[in-house]
Write a protein that holds these residues in place. Sequence first.
Motif, PDB file in Angstrom:
ATOM      1  N   VAL A 235      33.517  51.163  67.315  1.00 39.51           N
ATOM      2  CA  VAL A 235      34.700  50.431  67.748  1.00 39.51           C
ATOM      3  C   VAL A 235      35.220  49.637  66.553  1.00 39.51           C
ATOM      4  N   ILE A 236      36.485  49.847  66.223  1.00 33.95           N
ATOM      5  CA  ILE A 236      37.132  49.040  65.191  1.00 33.95           C
ATOM      6  C   ILE A 236      37.766  47.846  65.879  1.00 33.95           C
ATOM      7  N   ILE A 237      37.267  46.666  65.579  1.00 34.57           N
ATOM      8  CA  ILE A 237      37.706  45.439  66.254  1.00 34.57           C
ATOM      9  C   ILE A 237      38.899  44.845  65.520  1.00 34.57           C
ATOM     10  N   TYR A 238      39.838  44.331  66.279  1.00 32.83           N
ATOM     11  CA  TYR A 238      41.065  43.764  65.731  1.00 32.83           C
ATOM     12  C   TYR A 238      40.763  42.618  64.775  1.00 32.83           C
ATOM     13  N   GLU A 239      41.374  42.690  63.580  1.00 28.87           N
ATOM     14  CA  GLU A 239      41.277  41.627  62.577  1.00 28.87           C
ATOM     15  C   GLU A 239      42.684  41.062  62.373  1.00 28.87           C
ATOM     16  N   PRO A 240      42.967  39.902  62.927  1.00 28.49           N
ATOM     17  CA  PRO A 240      44.342  39.357  62.894  1.00 28.49           C
ATOM     18  C   PRO A 240      44.945  39.275  61.506  1.00 28.49           C
ATOM     19  N   GLU A 241      44.127  38.931  60.517  1.00 27.82           N
ATOM     20  CA  GLU A 241      44.680  38.756  59.172  1.00 27.82           C
ATOM     21  C   GLU A 241      45.241  40.062  58.615  1.00 27.82           C
ATOM     22  N   ARG A 242      44.698  41.197  59.036  1.00 28.02           N
ATOM     23  CA  ARG A 242      45.183  42.485  58.547  1.00 28.02           C
ATOM     24  C   ARG A 242      46.522  42.864  59.168  1.00 28.02           C
ATOM     25  N   ALA A 243      46.849  42.278  60.316  1.00 27.75           N
ATOM     26  CA  ALA A 243      48.064  42.668  61.036  1.00 27.75           C
ATOM     27  C   ALA A 243      49.141  41.591  61.020  1.00 27.75           C
ATOM     28  N   GLN A 244      48.974  40.555  60.202  1.00 24.09           N
ATOM     29  CA  GLN A 244      49.944  39.457  60.236  1.00 24.09           C
ATOM     30  C   GLN A 244      51.337  39.886  59.806  1.00 24.09           C
ATOM     31  N   ALA A 245      51.432  40.719  58.790  1.00 25.38           N
ATOM     32  CA  ALA A 245      52.752  41.176  58.344  1.00 25.38           C
ATOM     33  C   ALA A 245      53.421  42.012  59.439  1.00 25.38           C
ATOM     34  N   LEU A 246      52.636  42.847  60.095  1.00 27.43           N
ATOM     35  CA  LEU A 246      53.189  43.646  61.189  1.00 27.43           C
ATOM     36  C   LEU A 246      53.620  42.745  62.336  1.00 27.43           C
ATOM     37  N   SER A 247      52.808  41.755  62.670  1.00 24.20           N
ATOM     38  CA  SER A 247      53.150  40.816  63.743  1.00 24.20           C
ATOM     39  C   SER A 247      54.463  40.098  63.454  1.00 24.20           C
ATOM     40  N   LYS A 248      54.648  39.668  62.229  1.00 25.15           N
ATOM     41  CA  LYS A 248      55.870  38.938  61.863  1.00 25.15           C
ATOM     42  C   LYS A 248      57.108  39.831  61.933  1.00 25.15           C
ATOM     43  N   THR A 249      56.901  41.146  61.915  1.00 24.21           N
ATOM     44  CA  THR A 249      58.029  42.074  62.020  1.00 24.21           C
ATOM     45  C   THR A 249      58.808  41.854  63.305  1.00 24.21           C
ATOM     46  N   LEU A 250      58.134  41.397  64.360  1.00 26.27           N
ATOM     47  CA  LEU A 250      58.822  41.173  65.627  1.00 26.27           C
ATOM     48  C   LEU A 250      59.947  40.147  65.507  1.00 26.27           C
ATOM     49  N   ASP A 251      59.839  39.237  64.521  1.00 27.91           N
ATOM     50  CA  ASP A 251      60.903  38.246  64.330  1.00 27.91           C
ATOM     51  C   ASP A 251      62.224  38.924  63.978  1.00 27.91           C
TER      52      ASP A 251
END
Length: 424
Positions: A235-251
Amino acid sequence: MSIQFLENLPKARAAGQRAGITSVCSAHPVVIRAALRHGLADDAPVLIEATCNQVNQDGGYTGMTPTDFRAFVEREAAQVGFPKERILFGGDHLGPNPWKHLPAEQALAKAEVMIAEFVRAGFSKIHVDTSMGCLGEPAALADEQTAGRAVRLVKAAEAARSSSEAPVYIIGTEVPVPGGAVESLDHMQVTDPSAARQTVEIHRCAFEKAGLTEAWQRVIGLVVQPGVEFGHEDVIIYEPERAQALSKTLDALPGFVFEAHSTDYQPRAALSSLVRDGFVILKVGPELTFVLREALYGLDAVAKELGLAPERPGLKSVVEARMCAEPGHWKNYYMGTGPELYIQRHYSLSDRIRYYWPDKQIEAAVDQLLSAFNGVKIPPPLIRQYFPGIIKPDAGLPPASTAGELMEQAVIESLNRYKYAIKE
């Protein structure tokens, strides 16, 4: 229930509010009953989705059309007293995938019929996925071609809908294939933010060029890869720091949220972080039938301990015989030696056993097993021994329970992680 709950997810995200929903992607009656029972306590909808392979105009591997599936879920809802107006129905990966062995035109024509049937049956959340190549094409298509085919299917969906209830749409896909990876995992590439923006923009232009501007306003989500996945035993567990740029894309994508697939087996903290970061539609499926399989195998062992129906064939032996006799649902996904294949058939996290529960011989074996427990309550020490997944460490021994209660509770314990993560 009105689809307003889904429509409000991007608005809630933009307003800084925490909101999300679990998407239960399963066609097993025990999973459906457990999900509905789990949702009874909340004044919120339960989202139940069917994939294009499970349910389609040809019956899929469940033998159900979209209308059949809706009727089946509503029957289960009546059994547990769940208000059917609080059920949201979704269609997952609707596109040419079941027929990708055909030339593209034939596969897309079949996909048009399928998506229209989903909409006519009252499915209000439609994930359009045309990313896969058909006969003679590359395995994955470019965004422009994917968007063009998506428009074709949305036109069919819009033509089929009633004037009173317009569906919301999800676009995009995730890698690897739905249902879990087929290889050992140690890393998963997060979707590049520019690729996410490009997918949305190409689809927007294609929708508007096709005269689907109003339908585009109902595209509320994009499937992306936040860096989560599961394989046979990884299981690859979610690492928030790796997805921060993608998350900010929603803005920069007003009106959108992200949909995360393959969130099965993620810890509660990881699920909570996913919701916080905008991945507010959390798909779960194989985990729910995996824990159900655990419960059934546990019941098989308990029946032997209690000397119930000793003449009955063991459930695992029946499953093994049928999976070996009909290997089509697992042979292209499991790899290794004979012992390794045996372990994967029964215990892989991708849980391809789920395709076999409708098998008549396996169904009969399950019925025999459950019949052996008629009028029987399983003692707490045996629950502790064979159902560790439902034991709460700080709650002492569980009460004596029926077989049906233990099966549903196994599924509910998995769903509780999602419930708490969404509400934190």
